[in-house]
Design a protein around this motif. Structure first.
Motif, PDB file in Angstrom:
ATOM      1  N   MET A 197       0.858  -1.182   0.000  1.00 41.99           N
ATOM      2  CA  MET A 197       0.000   0.000   0.000  1.00 41.99           C
ATOM      3  C   MET A 197       0.898   1.236   0.000  1.00 41.99           C
ATOM      4  SD  MET A 197      -1.412   0.416   3.890  1.00 41.99           S
ATOM      5  CE  MET A 197      -1.902  -1.268   4.071  1.00 41.99           C
ATOM      6  N   THR A 198       0.315   2.389  -0.252  1.00 40.65           N
ATOM      7  CA  THR A 198       1.091   3.621  -0.217  1.00 40.65           C
ATOM      8  C   THR A 198       1.191   4.123   1.225  1.00 40.65           C
ATOM      9  OG1 THR A 198      -0.824   5.073  -0.513  1.00 40.65           O
ATOM     10  CG2 THR A 198       0.224   4.231  -2.513  1.00 40.65           C
ATOM     11  N   ILE A 199       2.160   4.981   1.465  1.00 42.60           N
ATOM     12  CA  ILE A 199       2.330   5.533   2.814  1.00 42.60           C
ATOM     13  C   ILE A 199       1.079   6.295   3.260  1.00 42.60           C
ATOM     14  CG2 ILE A 199       3.660   7.168   4.210  1.00 42.60           C
ATOM     15  CD1 ILE A 199       6.129   6.352   2.656  1.00 42.60           C
ATOM     16  N   PRO A 200       0.512   7.200   2.434  1.00 38.55           N
ATOM     17  CA  PRO A 200      -0.708   7.894   2.878  1.00 38.55           C
ATOM     18  C   PRO A 200      -1.859   6.943   3.186  1.00 38.55           C
ATOM     19  CG  PRO A 200       0.265   9.042   1.009  1.00 38.55           C
ATOM     20  CD  PRO A 200       1.006   7.745   1.146  1.00 38.55           C
ATOM     21  N   GLU A 201      -1.991   5.841   2.408  1.00 35.27           N
ATOM     22  CA  GLU A 201      -3.044   4.865   2.687  1.00 35.27           C
ATOM     23  C   GLU A 201      -2.822   4.219   4.049  1.00 35.27           C
ATOM     24  OE1 GLU A 201      -4.507   3.012  -1.570  1.00 35.27           O
ATOM     25  OE2 GLU A 201      -2.666   2.255  -0.697  1.00 35.27           O
ATOM     26  N   ALA A 202      -1.596   3.791   4.303  1.00 29.44           N
ATOM     27  CA  ALA A 202      -1.290   3.137   5.573  1.00 29.44           C
ATOM     28  C   ALA A 202      -1.604   4.058   6.746  1.00 29.44           C
ATOM     29  CB  ALA A 202       0.185   2.724   5.600  1.00 29.44           C
ATOM     30  N   VAL A 203      -1.232   5.304   6.606  1.00 28.70           N
ATOM     31  CA  VAL A 203      -1.423   6.256   7.696  1.00 28.70           C
ATOM     32  C   VAL A 203      -2.901   6.597   7.876  1.00 28.70           C
ATOM     33  CG1 VAL A 203      -1.004   8.660   8.362  1.00 28.70           C
ATOM     34  CG2 VAL A 203       0.892   7.197   7.637  1.00 28.70           C
ATOM     35  N   SER A 204      -3.629   6.746   6.783  1.00 33.58           N
ATOM     36  CA  SER A 204      -5.063   7.036   6.925  1.00 33.58           C
ATOM     37  C   SER A 204      -5.773   5.881   7.611  1.00 33.58           C
ATOM     38  CB  SER A 204      -5.695   7.341   5.561  1.00 33.58           C
ATOM     39  OG  SER A 204      -5.619   6.223   4.700  1.00 33.58           O
ATOM     40  N   LEU A 205      -5.321   4.642   7.337  1.00 30.91           N
ATOM     41  CA  LEU A 205      -5.875   3.483   8.035  1.00 30.91           C
ATOM     42  C   LEU A 205      -5.583   3.559   9.529  1.00 30.91           C
ATOM     43  CD1 LEU A 205      -7.017   0.571   8.293  1.00 30.91           C
ATOM     44  CD2 LEU A 205      -4.701  -0.221   7.773  1.00 30.91           C
ATOM     45  N   VAL A 206      -4.368   3.902   9.882  1.00 37.51           N
ATOM     46  CA  VAL A 206      -3.984   4.028  11.289  1.00 37.51           C
ATOM     47  C   VAL A 206      -4.877   5.049  11.986  1.00 37.51           C
ATOM     48  CG1 VAL A 206      -2.160   4.779  12.853  1.00 37.51           C
ATOM     49  CG2 VAL A 206      -1.605   3.302  10.920  1.00 37.51           C
ATOM     50  N   LEU A 207      -5.090   6.175  11.334  1.00 39.92           N
ATOM     51  CA  LEU A 207      -5.885   7.239  11.952  1.00 39.92           C
ATOM     52  C   LEU A 207      -7.344   6.830  12.093  1.00 39.92           C
ATOM     53  CD1 LEU A 207      -4.329  10.360  10.177  1.00 39.92           C
ATOM     54  CD2 LEU A 207      -3.994   9.628  12.536  1.00 39.92           C
ATOM     55  N   GLN A 208      -7.880   6.179  11.072  1.00 35.08           N
ATOM     56  CA  GLN A 208      -9.281   5.761  11.191  1.00 35.08           C
ATOM     57  C   GLN A 208      -9.434   4.643  12.218  1.00 35.08           C
ATOM     58  OE1 GLN A 208     -11.632   5.526   7.644  1.00 35.08           O
ATOM     59  NE2 GLN A 208     -13.378   5.844   8.974  1.00 35.08           N
ATOM     60  N   ALA A 209      -8.437   3.785  12.326  1.00 36.95           N
ATOM     61  CA  ALA A 209      -8.480   2.742  13.355  1.00 36.95           C
ATOM     62  C   ALA A 209      -8.545   3.368  14.733  1.00 36.95           C
ATOM     63  CB  ALA A 209      -7.258   1.841  13.239  1.00 36.95           C
ATOM     64  N   THR A 253     -15.887  -3.307   9.632  1.00 41.18           N
ATOM     65  CA  THR A 253     -16.168  -1.976  10.159  1.00 41.18           C
ATOM     66  C   THR A 253     -17.009  -1.241   9.121  1.00 41.18           C
ATOM     67  OG1 THR A 253     -14.223  -0.953   9.159  1.00 41.18           O
ATOM     68  CG2 THR A 253     -13.921  -1.978  11.331  1.00 41.18           C
ATOM     69  N   SER A 254     -17.370  -0.012   9.407  1.00 43.87           N
ATOM     70  CA  SER A 254     -18.153   0.747   8.422  1.00 43.87           C
ATOM     71  C   SER A 254     -17.338   1.055   7.177  1.00 43.87           C
ATOM     72  CB  SER A 254     -18.672   2.053   9.049  1.00 43.87           C
ATOM     73  OG  SER A 254     -17.601   2.833   9.532  1.00 43.87           O
ATOM     74  N   ASN A 255     -16.011   1.027   7.277  1.00 46.32           N
ATOM     75  CA  ASN A 255     -15.152   1.096   6.098  1.00 46.32           C
ATOM     76  C   ASN A 255     -14.908  -0.335   5.643  1.00 46.32           C
ATOM     77  OD1 ASN A 255     -12.930   1.196   4.288  1.00 46.32           O
ATOM     78  ND2 ASN A 255     -12.232   3.119   5.194  1.00 46.32           N
ATOM     79  N   LYS A 256     -15.447  -0.706   4.484  1.00 45.72           N
ATOM     80  CA  LYS A 256     -15.442  -2.099   4.033  1.00 45.72           C
ATOM     81  C   LYS A 256     -14.041  -2.652   3.814  1.00 45.72           C
ATOM     82  CE  LYS A 256     -19.896  -2.293   4.057  1.00 45.72           C
ATOM     83  NZ  LYS A 256     -20.563  -3.019   5.148  1.00 45.72           N
ATOM     84  N   LEU A 257     -13.041  -1.790   3.725  1.00 48.80           N
ATOM     85  CA  LEU A 257     -11.681  -2.250   3.508  1.00 48.80           C
ATOM     86  C   LEU A 257     -10.891  -2.386   4.805  1.00 48.80           C
ATOM     87  CD1 LEU A 257     -10.767  -0.214   0.308  1.00 48.80           C
ATOM     88  CD2 LEU A 257     -11.374  -2.621   0.476  1.00 48.80           C
ATOM     89  N   ILE A 258     -11.537  -2.056   5.929  1.00 50.23           N
ATOM     90  CA  ILE A 258     -10.871  -2.181   7.230  1.00 50.23           C
ATOM     91  C   ILE A 258     -11.598  -3.242   8.043  1.00 50.23           C
ATOM     92  CG2 ILE A 258     -10.182  -0.997   9.346  1.00 50.23           C
ATOM     93  CD1 ILE A 258     -10.205   1.615   7.785  1.00 50.23           C
ATOM     94  N   HIS A 259     -10.859  -4.225   8.515  1.00 51.01           N
ATOM     95  CA  HIS A 259     -11.427  -5.333   9.279  1.00 51.01           C
ATOM     96  C   HIS A 259     -10.789  -5.410  10.659  1.00 51.01           C
ATOM     97  CE1 HIS A 259     -13.290  -6.796   5.549  1.00 51.01           C
ATOM     98  NE2 HIS A 259     -12.130  -6.498   4.982  1.00 51.01           N
ATOM     99  N   ILE A 260     -11.447  -6.148  11.542  1.00 52.40           N
ATOM    100  CA  ILE A 260     -10.946  -6.317  12.902  1.00 52.40           C
ATOM    101  C   ILE A 260     -10.699  -7.788  13.170  1.00 52.40           C
ATOM    102  CG2 ILE A 260     -11.422  -5.995  15.367  1.00 52.40           C
ATOM    103  CD1 ILE A 260     -13.349  -3.745  14.559  1.00 52.40           C
TER     104      ILE A 260
END
Length: 622
Positions: free
Chosen positions: A493-505, A571-578
């Motif tokens: 993944m790209t750095i901005p994608e990884a970081v946006s995932l971290v923040l939304q998590a 989660t409500s973001n379909k690309l983020i799972h727990i």
């Protein structure tokens, strides 16, 4: 200097407007005189004197009326290089008004001229003033075509017959200084095939790209479909990468919306375009809402992930941002960047180690952060294989000490940056990150006032130590490009994608979760290397060799995202799972941590064996 240039530009603009005024006057006067001359079979002596006198009496006021109407319809405000259908529409409207004005003019002044004079004069006036405006662009394009053919550097294939493609074709083909020409267009819409856009033929769909490159002698391709989804983009660019042409792309949809599509905005195609999925989308409003007004601390804030965390957090209006890092050069770079881009930001940059409990106590007591993003870690797999004690000291006990300080000083949320290498690890770095995840889950159960979570993702394109910068360096040096194994794959993944995932998590966190990104399909490193060589204008194994060096210590062919027993929740973001937490004995784990810490102090030679006894999924390679 700027004022002088501005005055010169205004003078030149006024001069051009006056020239157009004069030319319009000549067109109008000439059109109506030609109409009168035609009426009498192009014999000047046959025109009665009364008609000549009447023409001379009425033509002056009529020219004034025409010029006023032209000005009202902004026909003197256009840039002639780019005159288009919009200008033609305004000319038609202007002549509609002039038709009504002309009828009134004739009736009021009781003008007596042959009927053909009015009709032919009006038609020729319209044609000549319209031709005047389009002739400059036509001549400019003609000269540009002649000039470009003489000094042509790039013969361009444009992918996309939409608005972005049209804007680029117009700019490229009308500007001889670019030394380029769009020679054909590719578009998958069958209804557009064999049609023309701004004089350029649409040669067919994506499968015709190789044939079109040969037929039109193309040496450059521009991908001009900003709305294309990830899989289609990958398929098209995969085809392009095999042509040997340089490939560029429009940056994105927002440039098209803002009218910013131009040659200067084009960028080279990067490997993230070939990931085969759409960019990860997060809810920026949610992220801003939980960060705004908070004191936020980022450990390892000068690294690839940490610095991008700081950039995105800075945009969300925190009360204060604290960057904590052991490496002063990295910390200094992000400090200077943020002070430049966000001068209003309340920023503190502190040097220190997460392994130093005294330093952590001092920092946490003074600044009292509410959110902690823990990115400080050793991450290089081969280096950690040779120094396993350092991996445990920094990754495991740095996380443990940071977590304990967070509980002690009232942190609300603690987010650990983890990795897919923590899943069934085969190296000490991955095992150490799995231990970090276990620390976070244990601390969450023991600390009801602090939400502890981990975020797990794959390799990050362009991060320090990743394969992409290494490949680019090797290509720039003429090769060879080194790949460990022809079948090795990784998730990217790209750095901005990884970081946006971290923040939304961090927003989703309720405590104890391991958040995982659906990163699409894994990418074969060998394919990535070959594509990067092709995108650089070279042929793999011909211009630049690829050498297979063998798997490094602790490296495995395929990375995994989830341990089998974890399961998944959406989660409500379909690309983020727990991933569900694994049940473990916290008391026993604490004893095991004590044993690990003692082993670190003694600089044991058996660290990998001790770690294997704590992490059941650690499959140590002999």
């Amino acid at each position: 200097m700027k004022q002088e240039n501005g005055k010169r530009a205004m003078t030149a603009g006024l001069r051009r407007t006056m020239v157009i005024f004069v030319l319009d006057m000549l067109c109008i006067a000439g059109s109506f005189f030609l109409a009168l001359w035609m009426r009498f079979e192009f014999r000047l002596g046959a025109i009665p004197q009364m008609y000549l006198n009447e023409y001379l009496k009425i033509i002056g006021p009529w020219i004034v009326i025409c010029l006023v109407v032209f000005q009202l319809f902004r026909l003197y405000n256009s840039i002639w290089s780019f005159v288009s259908i919009d200008e033609l529409f305004r000319i038609i409207l202007a002549y509609g008004v002039l038709l009504a004005a002309g009828l009134a003019y004739v009736l009021i002044l009781k003008i007596d001229m042959p009927r053909s004079f009015y009709f032919a004069g009006f038609i020729m006036s319209f044609m000549s003033t319209t031709a005047l405006r389009f002739s400059y662009r036509f001549m400019r394009q003609l000269m540009a075509g002649i000039s470009t053919e003489k000094s042509e550097r790039d013969r361009i294939l444009m992918i996309g017959a939409g608005e972005a493609g049209r804007q680029l074709i117009r700019e490229i083909n009308s500007n001889p200084r670019l030394g380029s020409r769009v020679v054909c267009i590719i578009d998958d819409n069958p209804s557009k095939r064999r049609r023309y856009l701004d004089g350029v033929e649409i040669a067919g769909g994506r499968q015709e790209i190789p044939d079109a490159v040969k037929k039109y002698q193309v040496n450059k391709i521009i991908f001009a479909i900003p709305t294309c989804d990830g899989q289609d983009r990958k398929e098209i660019l995969d085809i392009c990468s095999k042509t040997g042409c340089r490939v560029q792309a429009v940056p994105g949809m927002f440039q098209l919306v803002n009218g910013e599509v131009s040659v200067s905005k084009l960028r080279d195609v990067e490997l993230q375009d070939l990931l085969g999925r759409d960019p990860i989308q997060v809810n920026l409003e949610e992220i801003c809402r939980y960060i705004s007004g908070k004191v936020v601390m980022v450990t390892g804030g000068g690294g690839s992930i940490g610095s991008e965390l700081c950039r995105q957090i800075a945009k969300s209006n925190p009360e204060q941002l604290i960057i904590f890092d052991i490496y002063e050069n990295n910390a200094y770079d992000i400090q200077m960047e943020l002070r430049h881009t966000h001068p209003e930001l309340n920023l503190e940059v502190l040097i220190g180690s997460v392994r130093d409990m005294g330093r952590l106590d001092d920092v946490m007591a003074k600044y009292r952060p509410e959110l902690v993003f823990h990115a400080a870690a050793h991450k290089h797999v081969p280096l950690m294989e040779d120094s396993p004690n350092e991996a445990i000291k920094n990754n495991v006990f740095g996380t443990y000490k940071m977590a304990m300080a967070s509980v002690k000083y009232g942190v609300k949320k603690f987010v650990l940056i983890s990795t897919d290498k923590a899943v069934n690890p085969t190296n000490i770095m991955g095992a150490s990150k799995r231990l970090c995840e276990m620390v976070v889950q244990m601390m969450n159960r023991r600390s009801p006032n602090t939400d502890f979570v981990a975020v797990r993702f794959g390799n990050v394109l362009g991060s320090n130590g990743s394969v992409i910068p290494l490949f680019k360096k090797q290509i720039a040096e003429g090769g060879p490009v080194t790949v460990t194994h022809p079948e090795i794959t990784r998730f990217f993944m790209t750095i901005p994608e990884a970081v946006s995932l971290v923040l939304q998590a961090g927003y989703y966190a309720k405590g104890g979760e391991i958040f995982i990104l659906d990163m699409g399909q894994p990418v074969k490193i060998d394919t990535m290397a070959r594509n990067l060589i092709r995108l650089s204008g070279h042929e793999p194994d011909v211009d630049i060799k690829i050498v297979y060096t063998g798997l490094r210590p602790g490296e495995k062919l395929y990375e995994e995202i989830l341990m089998a027993e974890e399961g998944l929740q959406e989660t409500s973001n379909k690309l983020i799972h727990i991933g569900k937490p694994i049940v473990m004995d916290d008391e026993e784990f604490c004893h095991q941590l004590d044993r690990l810490e003692k082993a670190c102090e003694e600089e044991t030679e058996d660290m990998k064996d001790i770690v294997a006894s704590v992490v059941p999924t650690y499959r140590r390679k002999k």
